[in-house]
Design an enzyme around this catalytic site. Structure first.
Site, PDB file in Angstrom:
ATOM      1  N   ARG A  27       3.640  -6.986 -46.299  1.00  8.60           N
ATOM      2  CA  ARG A  27       4.144  -6.422 -44.886  1.00  8.60           C
ATOM      3  C   ARG A  27       4.313  -7.590 -44.035  1.00  8.60           C
ATOM      4  O   ARG A  27       4.006  -7.305 -42.775  1.00  8.60           O
ATOM      5  CB  ARG A  27       2.913  -5.549 -44.474  1.00  8.60           C
ATOM      6  CG  ARG A  27       3.001  -4.209 -45.210  1.00  8.60           C
ATOM      7  CD  ARG A  27       3.776  -3.334 -44.908  1.00  8.60           C
ATOM      8  NE  ARG A  27       4.090  -2.154 -45.737  1.00  8.60           N
ATOM      9  CZ  ARG A  27       3.138  -0.766 -45.420  1.00  8.60           C
ATOM     10  NH1 ARG A  27       2.598  -1.020 -44.414  1.00  8.60           N
ATOM     11  NH2 ARG A  27       3.383   0.246 -46.221  1.00  8.60           N
ATOM     12  N   ARG A  31       4.980  -4.116 -37.736  1.00  8.44           N
ATOM     13  CA  ARG A  31       4.531  -3.991 -36.376  1.00  8.44           C
ATOM     14  C   ARG A  31       3.667  -5.034 -35.613  1.00  8.44           C
ATOM     15  O   ARG A  31       3.504  -5.113 -34.392  1.00  8.44           O
ATOM     16  CB  ARG A  31       3.722  -2.878 -36.360  1.00  8.44           C
ATOM     17  CG  ARG A  31       4.691  -1.560 -36.586  1.00  8.44           C
ATOM     18  CD  ARG A  31       4.308  -0.028 -36.993  1.00  8.44           C
ATOM     19  NE  ARG A  31       3.417  -0.299 -38.150  1.00  8.44           N
ATOM     20  CZ  ARG A  31       2.846   0.683 -38.594  1.00  8.44           C
ATOM     21  NH1 ARG A  31       2.791   1.915 -38.037  1.00  8.44           N
ATOM     22  NH2 ARG A  31       2.224   0.637 -39.801  1.00  8.44           N
ATOM     23  N   ARG A  40      13.218  -2.302 -34.171  1.00  9.02           N
ATOM     24  CA  ARG A  40      12.929  -0.970 -34.727  1.00  9.02           C
ATOM     25  C   ARG A  40      13.327  -0.119 -33.490  1.00  9.02           C
ATOM     26  O   ARG A  40      14.097   1.043 -33.782  1.00  9.02           O
ATOM     27  CB  ARG A  40      11.463  -0.463 -34.997  1.00  9.02           C
ATOM     28  CG  ARG A  40      11.327   0.746 -35.760  1.00  9.02           C
ATOM     29  CD  ARG A  40       9.905   1.010 -36.234  1.00  9.02           C
ATOM     30  NE  ARG A  40       9.110   1.133 -35.187  1.00  9.02           N
ATOM     31  CZ  ARG A  40       7.915   1.996 -35.255  1.00  9.02           C
ATOM     32  NH1 ARG A  40       7.652   2.516 -36.358  1.00  9.02           N
ATOM     33  NH2 ARG A  40       7.366   2.046 -34.293  1.00  9.02           N
ATOM     34  N   ASP A  77      11.422   0.233 -48.134  1.00 10.72           N
ATOM     35  CA  ASP A  77      10.239   0.754 -48.584  1.00 10.72           C
ATOM     36  C   ASP A  77      10.169   1.311 -50.105  1.00 10.72           C
ATOM     37  O   ASP A  77      11.137   1.397 -50.551  1.00 10.72           O
ATOM     38  CB  ASP A  77       9.878   1.908 -47.540  1.00 10.72           C
ATOM     39  CG  ASP A  77       8.593   2.619 -47.448  1.00 10.72           C
ATOM     40  OD1 ASP A  77       7.595   1.738 -46.885  1.00 10.72           O
ATOM     41  OD2 ASP A  77       8.544   3.450 -48.214  1.00 10.72           O
ATOM     42  N   TYR A 154       3.043  10.137 -53.806  1.00 12.87           N
ATOM     43  CA  TYR A 154       3.875  10.827 -52.587  1.00 12.87           C
ATOM     44  C   TYR A 154       4.668  12.078 -52.826  1.00 12.87           C
ATOM     45  O   TYR A 154       4.753  13.039 -52.073  1.00 12.87           O
ATOM     46  CB  TYR A 154       4.479   9.818 -51.884  1.00 12.87           C
ATOM     47  CG  TYR A 154       3.769   8.722 -51.238  1.00 12.87           C
ATOM     48  CD1 TYR A 154       3.369   8.711 -50.240  1.00 12.87           C
ATOM     49  CD2 TYR A 154       3.392   7.481 -52.025  1.00 12.87           C
ATOM     50  CE1 TYR A 154       2.431   7.853 -49.574  1.00 12.87           C
ATOM     51  CE2 TYR A 154       2.694   6.370 -51.556  1.00 12.87           C
ATOM     52  CZ  TYR A 154       2.027   6.412 -50.268  1.00 12.87           C
ATOM     53  OH  TYR A 154       1.285   5.598 -49.639  1.00 12.87           O
TER      54      TYR A 154
HETATM   55  O1  CP3 Z   1       5.805  -6.590 -47.301  1.00 14.61           O
HETATM   56  C1  CP3 Z   1       6.927  -6.539 -46.619  1.00 14.61           C
HETATM   57  O2  CP3 Z   1       7.109  -7.048 -45.329  1.00 14.61           O
HETATM   58  C2  CP3 Z   1       8.128  -5.689 -47.051  1.00 14.61           C
HETATM   59  C3  CP3 Z   1       8.293  -4.243 -46.463  1.00 14.61           C
HETATM   60  C4  CP3 Z   1       7.642  -3.192 -47.093  1.00 14.61           C
HETATM   61  C5  CP3 Z   1       7.170  -1.943 -46.185  1.00 14.61           C
HETATM   62  N1  CP3 Z   1       6.670  -1.098 -47.169  1.00 14.61           N
HETATM   63  C6  CP3 Z   1       7.575  -1.708 -44.817  1.00 14.61           C
HETATM   64  C7  CP3 Z   1       7.095  -0.539 -44.105  1.00 14.61           C
HETATM   65  C8  CP3 Z   1       6.926  -3.001 -48.457  1.00 14.61           C
HETATM   66  C9  CP3 Z   1       7.136  -3.915 -49.624  1.00 14.61           C
HETATM   67  C10 CP3 Z   1       6.407  -1.493 -48.410  1.00 14.61           C
HETATM   68  C11 CP3 Z   1       5.817  -1.023 -49.568  1.00 14.61           C
HETATM   69  C12 CP3 Z   1       5.025   0.187 -49.439  1.00 14.61           C
HETATM   70  N2  CP3 Z   1       5.413   1.280 -48.486  1.00 14.61           N
HETATM   71  C13 CP3 Z   1       3.729   0.705 -50.126  1.00 14.61           C
HETATM   72  C14 CP3 Z   1       3.140  -0.314 -51.228  1.00 14.61           C
HETATM   73  C15 CP3 Z   1       2.417  -1.347 -50.603  1.00 14.61           C
HETATM   74  C16 CP3 Z   1       1.193  -0.700 -49.995  1.00 14.61           C
HETATM   75  O3  CP3 Z   1       1.036  -0.869 -48.399  1.00 14.61           O
HETATM   76  O4  CP3 Z   1       0.245  -0.206 -50.381  1.00 14.61           O
HETATM   77  C17 CP3 Z   1       3.572   2.072 -49.821  1.00 14.61           C
HETATM   78  C18 CP3 Z   1       2.529   2.685 -50.120  1.00 14.61           C
HETATM   79  C19 CP3 Z   1       4.534   2.320 -48.923  1.00 14.61           C
HETATM   80  C20 CP3 Z   1       4.434   3.773 -48.357  1.00 14.61           C
HETATM   81  C21 CP3 Z   1       4.474   3.693 -46.764  1.00 14.61           C
HETATM   82  N3  CP3 Z   1       5.531   2.944 -45.918  1.00 14.61           N
HETATM   83  C22 CP3 Z   1       3.171   4.046 -45.975  1.00 14.61           C
HETATM   84  C23 CP3 Z   1       1.907   4.642 -46.408  1.00 14.61           C
HETATM   85  C24 CP3 Z   1       3.890   3.794 -44.529  1.00 14.61           C
HETATM   86  C25 CP3 Z   1       3.169   4.095 -43.461  1.00 14.61           C
HETATM   87  C26 CP3 Z   1       1.873   3.080 -43.249  1.00 14.61           C
HETATM   88  C27 CP3 Z   1       1.761   2.470 -42.084  1.00 14.61           C
HETATM   89  O5  CP3 Z   1       1.712   1.322 -42.100  1.00 14.61           O
HETATM   90  O6  CP3 Z   1       2.111   3.310 -41.082  1.00 14.61           O
HETATM   91  C28 CP3 Z   1       5.109   3.221 -44.754  1.00 14.61           C
HETATM   92  C29 CP3 Z   1       5.966   2.557 -43.517  1.00 14.61           C
HETATM   93  C30 CP3 Z   1       6.102   1.308 -43.559  1.00 14.61           C
HETATM   94  N4  CP3 Z   1       6.877   0.618 -44.526  1.00 14.61           N
HETATM   95  C31 CP3 Z   1       6.107   0.282 -42.316  1.00 14.61           C
HETATM   96  C32 CP3 Z   1       6.495  -0.801 -42.580  1.00 14.61           C
HETATM   97  C33 CP3 Z   1       6.901  -2.289 -41.849  1.00 14.61           C
HETATM   98  C34 CP3 Z   1       5.656   0.795 -40.843  1.00 14.61           C
HETATM   99  C35 CP3 Z   1       6.614   1.610 -40.419  1.00 14.61           C
HETATM  100  C36 CP3 Z   1       7.026   1.672 -38.771  1.00 14.61           C
HETATM  101  O7  CP3 Z   1       7.583   0.529 -38.318  1.00 14.61           O
HETATM  102  O8  CP3 Z   1       6.615   2.406 -38.391  1.00 14.61           O
END
Ligand code: CP3
Length: 357
Positions: A27, A31, A40, A77, A154
Site C-alpha cells: 500500500r 492515503r 483521488r 485493487d 468478499y
Molecule cells: O500496495 C499498493 O500500493 C497497491 C495498491 C493496492 C490497493 N489495494 C489499493 C487500495 C493493493 C495491492 C490492494 C490489495 C487489496 N485490496 C487487498 C489485499 C491486501 C491487504 O490489504 O490485505 C485487499 C484485502 C483489498 C480490498 C480492499 N481495498 C479493502 C479491504 C479496502 C478498504 C480498506 C481501507 O484501507 O480503507 C480497499 C481500498 C483500497 N485499496 C485503498 C487503497 C489505496 C484505500 C481506498 C481509498 O483511497 O479510500
C-alpha cells in the site's frame, strides 16, 4: 531484453547476489500521502482512480518520487475481478468495499464466468503498460491479484469487516459450492496475472489476506490448493526475463513449509513470525518478503532504525530477503517515517551482503 537500472528486487526474489536489501511497502501509494488524496479527489473516488490508467499511473509513481523505493506496485485493487464478474463493487465512505449482488444462491454461483482480462479488465492492462512506460526501467513493476479464497470472502460476504459467517457456513455446509467458486476464481486469477505479465508486470504477488482465518485442514483444501494451481499456470518468463512470483498469506506462519513447496519464488510474511526462524524453516526453497510491524512507523526514526536492524539481523547474511512491512502501511503513518524506514533498510543492510561492485 529490457535492462533495468535497479534490478535489486528481482535479484533478491531469485536469491541472486545483491549489494543491499531491496525495499518496497505494501500500500505504498495511499492515503498517508497528501498527493494521493489530491489525485483521488480529482478522480472523484477510489474506483474511478483505479479505472483511469492515467490517474493509476500518477499515483503508482507518487511514492517513488518521495522515497528511493526498489519497486513500483500497480495501483489497483484485488476486487477488480469480482467487479468484472458483475457483482457490483462499490466503496462506501468509511465502510470499505461492498458488493450490490453478493454470491449466495446456487444458481448465481453456477452462472459465474471468468472475465476476459483483455476486455473486461482492459483498464488494468492499460495501466500496467502506461506505468511501465512512465517508469522507464528505473525499478521493476509488481503486478498482483487476490487469492481465490480471499476474493471469495468478499464475493460471498458481500463486504469486508465481517466474521466470515456466510463463507464459513458455505465451507462446512456446501463445500462443493465453495469449491466451484474457487475453481472459477483460480482460472480468473491465472488469466488476469498472465495478462498483467504480458502487459509488462515484472513480478507478481498473490494476496491471501484471509487464508489465515481458516483451520489447518481448510487452509490447505480451500486456499493453498488453488494458489498452487495458479502458480503452476503462470508465465515464468517474459521478454527474456524471469518473472518471479510471491505468495502472501496473512497469518500464514503455521503453513510456511507448505507454502514454500507450491512452486512460488518468494513467500510474504506478516509481523507475527521471526524472519530468521522462517528462513531456517524454508531453507533454500524460497526468498522471504517482510516483515516489520506497520505500527513501528508510528514511532521515532531512531526506533524505526533499530527495529529495521532487528529484522535484517534476524534474516542474516546473503540474498533472498525483500524488506517490507508485515501488512499494508497505515493511512495515519507520517510520510517522513516511511522515508526513515527506506533509508534505514538501504544503509543498514549493506553489511549483510558481500557482493563485489
Ligand atoms: O500496495 C499498493 O500500493 C497497491 C495498491 C493496492 C490497493 N489495494 C489499493 C487500495 C493493493 C495491492 C490492494 C490489495 C487489496 N485490496 C487487498 C489485499 C491486501 C491487504 O490489504 O490485505 C485487499 C484485502 C483489498 C480490498 C480492499 N481495498 C479493502 C479491504 C479496502 C478498504 C480498506 C481501507 O484501507 O480503507 C480497499 C481500498 C483500497 N485499496 C485503498 C487503497 C489505496 C484505500 C481506498 C481509498 O483511497 O479510500
Amino acid at each position: 531484453m529490457t535492462k533495468l537500472k535497479n534490478d535489486t528486487l528481482l535479484c533478491a526474489l531469485l536469491k541472486q547476489p545483491v549489494e543491499y536489501t531491496p525495499v518496497w511497502l505494501m500500500r505504498q501509494a495511499g492515503r498517508y500521502l497528501a498527493e494521493y488524496n489530491a489525485t483521488r479527489a480529482r478522480a472523484g473516488d477510489f474506483l474511478s482512480l483505479c479505472k483511469n490508467p492515467a490517474f493509476a499511473t500518477e499515483v503508482t509513481l507518487q511514492p517513488l518520487a518521495r522515497f528511493p523505493l526498489d519497486a513500483a506496485i500497480l495501483f489497483s485493487d484485488i476486487l477488480t475481478i469480482p467487479d468484472a464478474m458483475g457483482l457490483g463493487l462499490y466503496f462506501s465512505q468509511g465502510e470499505g468495499p461492498m458488493f450490490e449482488r453478493p454470491l449466495r444462491e446456487e444458481k448465481e454461483i453456477h452462472a459465474l464466468t471468468i472475465p476476459d482480462p483483455d476486455t473486461k479488465l482492459r483498464y488494468v492492462m492499460d495501466a500496467v503498460s502506461e506505468i511501465r512506460k512512465a517508469l522507464d526501467n528505473r525499478v521493476p513493476l509488481i503486478g498482483f491479484s487476490g487469492s481465490p479464497f480471499t476474493l471469495a470472502c468478499y464475493m460471498v460476504e458481500g463486504r469486508g469487516g465481517t466474521e466470515f459467517r456466510e463463507i464459513k457456513t458455505m465451507l462446512y455446509q456446501r463445500p462443493e459450492l465453495l469449491h466451484h467458486i474457487l475453481e472459477v476464481n483460480a482460472k480468473a486469477v491465472m488469466a488476469y496475472l498472465n495478462a498483467q505479465i504480458e502487459s509488462g508486470a515484472q513480478t507478481v504477488m498473490i494476496f491471501d489476506t484471509w487464508g489465515g482465518t481458516l483451520s489447518d485442514a481448510a487452509y490447505k483444501e480451500f486456499s493453498l490448493h488453488y494458489i498452487q494451481q495458479i502458480i503452476a499456470g503462470l508465465k515464468r518468463e517474459q521478454d527474456g526475463m524471469q518473472v518471479p512470483s510471491i505468495v502472501f498469506t496473512k497469518g500464514g506462519g503455521l503453513w510456511l513449509e507448505a507454502i514454500a513447496n507450491i512452486g512460488c519464488d518468494a513467500v510474504g510474511l506478516d509481523w507475527t513470525i521471526d524472519i530468521g526462524e522462517a528462513r531456517r524453516r524454508v531453507g533454500d526453497k524460497v526468498a522471504l518478503q517482510g516483515n516489520l510491524d506497520p505500527s513501528v512507523l508510528f514511532a521515532s526514526p531512531e526506533v524505526i532504525a533499530s527495529e529495521v536492524e532487528k529484522v535484517l539481523a534476524s534474516y542474516g547474511n546473503g540474498s533472498g530477503h525483500v524488506f517490507n512491512l508485515g501488512h499494508g502501511i497505515s493511512q495515519f503513518t507520517p510520510p517522513e517515517n516511511a522515508a526513515a524506514l527506506v533509508e534505514a533498510v538501504h544503509s543498514l543492510s549493506r553489511k549483510f551482503h558481500s557482493m563485489k561492485t
